[in-house]
Design a protein around this motif. Structure first.
Motif, PDB file in Angstrom:
ATOM      1  N   GLN A  96       2.908  -0.324   2.291  1.00 18.74           N
ATOM      2  CA  GLN A  96       2.672   0.904   1.540  1.00 18.74           C
ATOM      3  C   GLN A  96       2.693   0.629   0.036  1.00 18.74           C
ATOM      4  OE1 GLN A  96       5.684   3.862   2.150  1.00 18.74           O
ATOM      5  NE2 GLN A  96       4.715   5.342   0.806  1.00 18.74           N
ATOM      6  N   THR A  97       3.635  -0.166  -0.424  1.00 22.20           N
ATOM      7  CA  THR A  97       3.743  -0.487  -1.847  1.00 22.20           C
ATOM      8  C   THR A  97       2.538  -1.286  -2.316  1.00 22.20           C
ATOM      9  OG1 THR A  97       6.149  -0.506  -1.667  1.00 22.20           O
ATOM     10  CG2 THR A  97       5.207  -1.603  -3.569  1.00 22.20           C
ATOM     11  N   CYS A  98       2.102  -2.256  -1.535  1.00 24.49           N
ATOM     12  CA  CYS A  98       0.937  -3.067  -1.893  1.00 24.49           C
ATOM     13  C   CYS A  98      -0.310  -2.200  -1.991  1.00 24.49           C
ATOM     14  CB  CYS A  98       0.746  -4.183  -0.867  1.00 24.49           C
ATOM     15  SG  CYS A  98      -0.638  -5.279  -1.213  1.00 24.49           S
ATOM     16  N   ARG A  99      -0.480  -1.312  -1.051  1.00 26.20           N
ATOM     17  CA  ARG A  99      -1.636  -0.412  -1.099  1.00 26.20           C
ATOM     18  C   ARG A  99      -1.582   0.488  -2.333  1.00 26.20           C
ATOM     19  NH1 ARG A  99      -2.104   1.529   5.201  1.00 26.20           N
ATOM     20  NH2 ARG A  99      -3.190  -0.319   5.931  1.00 26.20           N
ATOM     21  N   HIS A 100      -0.402   1.078  -2.578  1.00 30.63           N
ATOM     22  CA  HIS A 100      -0.270   2.034  -3.676  1.00 30.63           C
ATOM     23  C   HIS A 100      -0.380   1.365  -5.047  1.00 30.63           C
ATOM     24  CE1 HIS A 100       1.047   5.541  -5.885  1.00 30.63           C
ATOM     25  NE2 HIS A 100       1.984   4.813  -6.456  1.00 30.63           N
ATOM     26  N   GLU A 101       0.278   0.215  -5.228  1.00 31.83           N
ATOM     27  CA  GLU A 101       0.318  -0.434  -6.536  1.00 31.83           C
ATOM     28  C   GLU A 101      -0.875  -1.331  -6.818  1.00 31.83           C
ATOM     29  OE1 GLU A 101       4.014  -2.481  -6.930  1.00 31.83           O
ATOM     30  OE2 GLU A 101       5.186  -0.626  -6.955  1.00 31.83           O
ATOM     31  N   LEU A 102      -1.528  -1.843  -5.781  1.00 34.40           N
ATOM     32  CA  LEU A 102      -2.597  -2.824  -5.996  1.00 34.40           C
ATOM     33  C   LEU A 102      -3.937  -2.369  -5.420  1.00 34.40           C
ATOM     34  CD1 LEU A 102      -3.545  -5.708  -6.832  1.00 34.40           C
ATOM     35  CD2 LEU A 102      -2.865  -6.421  -4.537  1.00 34.40           C
ATOM     36  N   LEU A 103      -4.007  -2.213  -4.137  1.00 32.99           N
ATOM     37  CA  LEU A 103      -5.297  -2.034  -3.478  1.00 32.99           C
ATOM     38  C   LEU A 103      -5.963  -0.703  -3.788  1.00 32.99           C
ATOM     39  CD1 LEU A 103      -4.426  -3.698  -0.066  1.00 32.99           C
ATOM     40  CD2 LEU A 103      -5.616  -4.703  -2.020  1.00 32.99           C
ATOM     41  N   ASP A 104      -5.182   0.352  -4.042  1.00 28.67           N
ATOM     42  CA  ASP A 104      -5.774   1.638  -4.396  1.00 28.67           C
ATOM     43  C   ASP A 104      -6.408   1.612  -5.785  1.00 28.67           C
ATOM     44  OD1 ASP A 104      -4.969   2.635  -1.990  1.00 28.67           O
ATOM     45  OD2 ASP A 104      -3.338   3.861  -2.781  1.00 28.67           O
ATOM     46  N   HIS A 105      -6.051   0.632  -6.609  1.00 27.25           N
ATOM     47  CA  HIS A 105      -6.536   0.557  -7.990  1.00 27.25           C
ATOM     48  C   HIS A 105      -7.496  -0.605  -8.224  1.00 27.25           C
ATOM     49  CE1 HIS A 105      -3.537   3.535  -9.032  1.00 27.25           C
ATOM     50  NE2 HIS A 105      -2.663   2.821  -8.357  1.00 27.25           N
ATOM     51  N   THR A 106      -7.887  -1.282  -7.168  1.00 27.61           N
ATOM     52  CA  THR A 106      -8.678  -2.497  -7.312  1.00 27.61           C
ATOM     53  C   THR A 106      -9.905  -2.437  -6.417  1.00 27.61           C
ATOM     54  OG1 THR A 106      -6.594  -3.687  -7.602  1.00 27.61           O
ATOM     55  CG2 THR A 106      -8.545  -5.022  -7.256  1.00 27.61           C
TER      56      THR A 106
END
Length: 175
Positions: A96-106
């Protein structure tokens, strides 16, 4: 990648919250997953770490060879319970953290860019990001000594370091 689904294989150490991204592929075959298990065992041996257990879900993408490779290294496989989401809550939280902090913005165009972004996030997560669950420690760095001198605390100079074009920001005190 042109819209194709990518499967990422990652493991996390419960005690330190250290994450290891083992790889990503569009087609997780039994051979690919088994090779990732061999690479994990080698990485653990090279780092001088040992693992006693590996909690994994019941996904059919994990072949018997995956379990056998880990069993040969002395790692016992624990299957997560059916409909028991808290059994692997630490890994679910990282996803969840990886998706929220990285993948949702890249915007990721291909597999090498995905792996590059995941490696940068792994590095930032393990070396910079404090973790509340372990007293704000970072997995690969000890906590700094608290500053009790008020003059030192007011004269701290903080610098920002951007990763992945500003998607991730790290803040450091300069000497």
């Amino acid at each position: 990648m042109s819209g194709t689904r990518q499967y990422v294989l990652a493991v996390i150490e419960h005690s330190s919250r250290r994450i290891r991204v083992l790889g990503a592929t569009a087609h997780p075959t039994a051979a690919w997953v088994a090779q990732a298990a061999k690479n994990l065992v080698t990485d653990l041996d090279n780092a001088g770490n040992s693992a006693r257990f590996l909690i994994r879900d019941r996904d059919g993408k994990f072949p018997a060879l995956f379990d056998a490779v880990l069993a040969d290294a002395g790692i016992q496989i624990v299957l997560s319970g059916v409909r028991i989401p808290r059994m692997d809550a630490i890994m679910e939280r990282w996803i969840q953290t990886c998706r929220h902090e990285l993948l949702d913005h890249t915007l990721i165009w291909n597999q090498p860019r995905l792996l590059h972004a995941l490696r940068e996030y792994e590095r930032s997560y393990n070396t910079h990001r404090p973790h509340q669950g372990i007293a704000n420690a970072r997995p690969l760095h000890a906590l700094p000594q608290p500053t009790t001198d008020q003059t030192t605390a007011t004269q701290l100079d903080t610098r920002r370091r951007q990763r992945l074009g500003g998607v991730l920001n790290e803040y450091h005190h300069t000497a």
